[in-house]
Design a protein around this motif. Structure first.
Motif, PDB file in Angstrom:
ATOM      1  N   ASP A  68       5.890 -16.497 -17.838  1.00 44.06           N
ATOM      2  CA  ASP A  68       5.784 -17.954 -17.939  1.00 44.06           C
ATOM      3  C   ASP A  68       4.449 -18.305 -18.613  1.00 44.06           C
ATOM      4  OD1 ASP A  68       6.235 -20.626 -17.711  1.00 44.06           O
ATOM      5  OD2 ASP A  68       6.659 -20.605 -15.552  1.00 44.06           O
ATOM      6  N   ASP A 107       9.192 -12.400 -14.268  1.00 44.91           N
ATOM      7  CA  ASP A 107       9.333 -13.788 -13.821  1.00 44.91           C
ATOM      8  C   ASP A 107       9.531 -14.666 -15.056  1.00 44.91           C
ATOM      9  OD1 ASP A 107       9.290 -16.157 -12.434  1.00 44.91           O
ATOM     10  OD2 ASP A 107       7.123 -16.160 -12.085  1.00 44.91           O
ATOM     11  N   ASN A 154       1.659 -18.644 -12.827  1.00 41.96           N
ATOM     12  CA  ASN A 154       1.861 -18.933 -11.403  1.00 41.96           C
ATOM     13  C   ASN A 154       1.885 -17.709 -10.509  1.00 41.96           C
ATOM     14  OD1 ASN A 154       4.086 -21.821 -11.320  1.00 41.96           O
ATOM     15  ND2 ASN A 154       1.876 -21.638 -11.323  1.00 41.96           N
ATOM     16  N   THR A 164       9.589 -17.590  -9.148  1.00 41.68           N
ATOM     17  CA  THR A 164       8.313 -16.923  -8.921  1.00 41.68           C
ATOM     18  C   THR A 164       8.228 -16.390  -7.489  1.00 41.68           C
ATOM     19  OG1 THR A 164       7.294 -18.355 -10.572  1.00 41.68           O
ATOM     20  CG2 THR A 164       5.812 -17.227  -9.059  1.00 41.68           C
TER      21      THR A 164
HETATM   22 MG   LIG Z   1       7.757 -19.961 -11.666  1.00 41.37          MG
END
Ligand SMILES: [Mg+2]
Ligand SMILES: Nc1ncnc2c1ncn2[C@@H]1O[C@H](COP(=O)(O)OP(=O)(O)OP(=O)(O)O)[C@@H](O)[C@H]1O
Lengths: 95, 274
Positions: free
Chosen positions: B51, B130, B56, B28
């Motif tokens: 994710d 990500d 995040n 991330t």
């Molecule tokens: Mg992450």
């Protein structure tokens, strides 16, 4: 004193990184083999091809495995031989 | 890169997935820094948080208060892509497509991801995804629409092992030649022989190196503020990310010497140990 200095300033041979590298190397031998179960199968087929030039083998009973102990990984092949080929000697001689 | 440009797609547009296998190694952080780094150079960039369930990227970028829709709203047809994209006001051209926080990885399918990436391609030069940790469906989804992959690892046995597994899976999925980022390198420990070096890791994984990011408190400090360290001119990790950004753009940038400036490095030189 020299020992202290070299520890202080780093001497790779003493460090834990070599342990890390060695452990990693070993674990990857297994991982990579298990990522492709076809690999052992392909190896088997090719082994049979090669060995069949020299002797009759029991293809059904042939076993190929990766065997490991603490610090070594070995390719272990158990290949029951049913009979030798008559051409073996001349072939071997020509190599 | 030479992605075949279909009708309407930007000729240069590229979809890059940031993976690792092991969790917590810096995917991330890498995604955020690549995005900010590219956008601050005037590129149009979409960052996709794949994710799902463990959102995040929004907090790392400091955009957590602006989320209305998320990726599953887009794939589920509840809103248009444009509505879900959050524009980062600090950088012209930087957008975030947030993950859903209350759903799980099965809320999106690989086909839907492919379609989504295709749509993003039409507007953005770079789409950076990500990826979640692991090798399950979240991983499958994240890589489905990607042209190329970046693998992040740290110099530890478990992380490098997982990276190796991921490289195998990427290649099986026809994502050839993934590039490696080694994160959180501690040059002091490498010098002391207590941490694997870049050469060791490259030797084992046999892939190309995209960059090396040192362990740096500034990463944490920047993240605390919702900023990306790539903007911090003075930090070494920021410099490392800026170099990676240039390499992503295809420029050849020499690897920075992580040793130089270290007290030990200078001492070692003084007494002739180097
Ligand atoms: Mg992450
Ligand atoms: N170079 C670095 N120096 C210091 N801290 C770092 C560095 N890179 C990452 N971190 C810290 O490590 C933690 C994990 O990073 P990050 O969230 O980017 O990992 P991740 O791979 O995305 O994790 P997950 O698998 O959970 O998604 C964060 O707290 C981050 O600030």
């Amino acid at each position: 004193m020299l020992d202290f200095l070299s520890r202080m300033f780093g001497r790779e041979a003493n460090g834990s990184k070599n342990i890390a590298k060695e452990r990693l190397r070993l674990v990857l031998v297994h991982d990579r083999a298990s990522v492709s179960p076809q690999l052992l199968q392909t190896l088997k087929v090719e082994l049979i091809q090669v060995i069949s030039h020299y002797m009759d083998i029991d293809e059904e009973a042939l076993e190929v495995t990766l065997d490991s102990n603490e610090n070594q990984v070995a390719l272990v092949a158990s290949i029951p031989v049913k009979g030798m080929k008559r051409t073996t000697r001349s072939l071997a001689g020509s190599i | 890169m030479e992605t075949a440009s279909k009708e309407g797609e930007l000729a240069l547009s590229e979809v890059i997935v940031v993976t690792s296998g092991k969790g917590g190694v810096g995917k991330t952080t890498t995604t955020a820094n690549l995005g900010v780094g590219l956008a601050s150079q005037g590129h149009k960039v979409a960052l996709v948080d794949a994710d799902i369930g463990l959102r995040n990227l929004d907090v790392v970028l400091g955009l957590e208060n602006r989320i209305v829709y998320d990726i599953t709203d887009v794939t589920g047809g509840h809103c248009r892509l444009r509505q879900a994209l959050i524009k980062d006001k600090r950088f012209e051209g930087l957008f975030l497509l947030p993950a859903a926080q209350t759903k799980d990885k099965t809320a999106v399918s690989p086909e839907e991801m492919k379609e989504l990436c295709g749509e993003l391609r039409q507007e953005f030069e770079f789409v950076i995804i990500d990826c979640p940790a692991g090798i399950e469906q979240g991983f499958r989804n994240a890589i489905a629409g990607a042209d190329r992959a970046v693998v992040v690892t740290t110099p530890e046995v478990s992380a490098v092992r997982d990276a190796d597994r991921i490289i195998g899976l990427l290649e099986a999925a026809e994502l050839r030649d993934p590039k490696l980022i080694v994160n959180r390198l501690r040059s002091r420990m490498v010098r002391q022989g207590d941490m694997m070096s870049i050469e060791d890791i490259i030797d084992i994984l046999a892939i190309d190196l995209l960059g090396v990011v040192p362990e740096d408190d500034m990463v944490v400090i920047s993240t605390n503020r919702g900023e990306a360290v790539v903007q911090d001119d003075r930090s070494r990790s920021g410099q490392a990310y800026r170099n990676i950004v240039q390499r992503i753009k295809g420029e050849a940038v020499p690897m920075m010497n992580l040793d130089e400036g270290g007290l030990m490095y200078r001492l070692r030189r003084m007494i002739g140990l180097k």
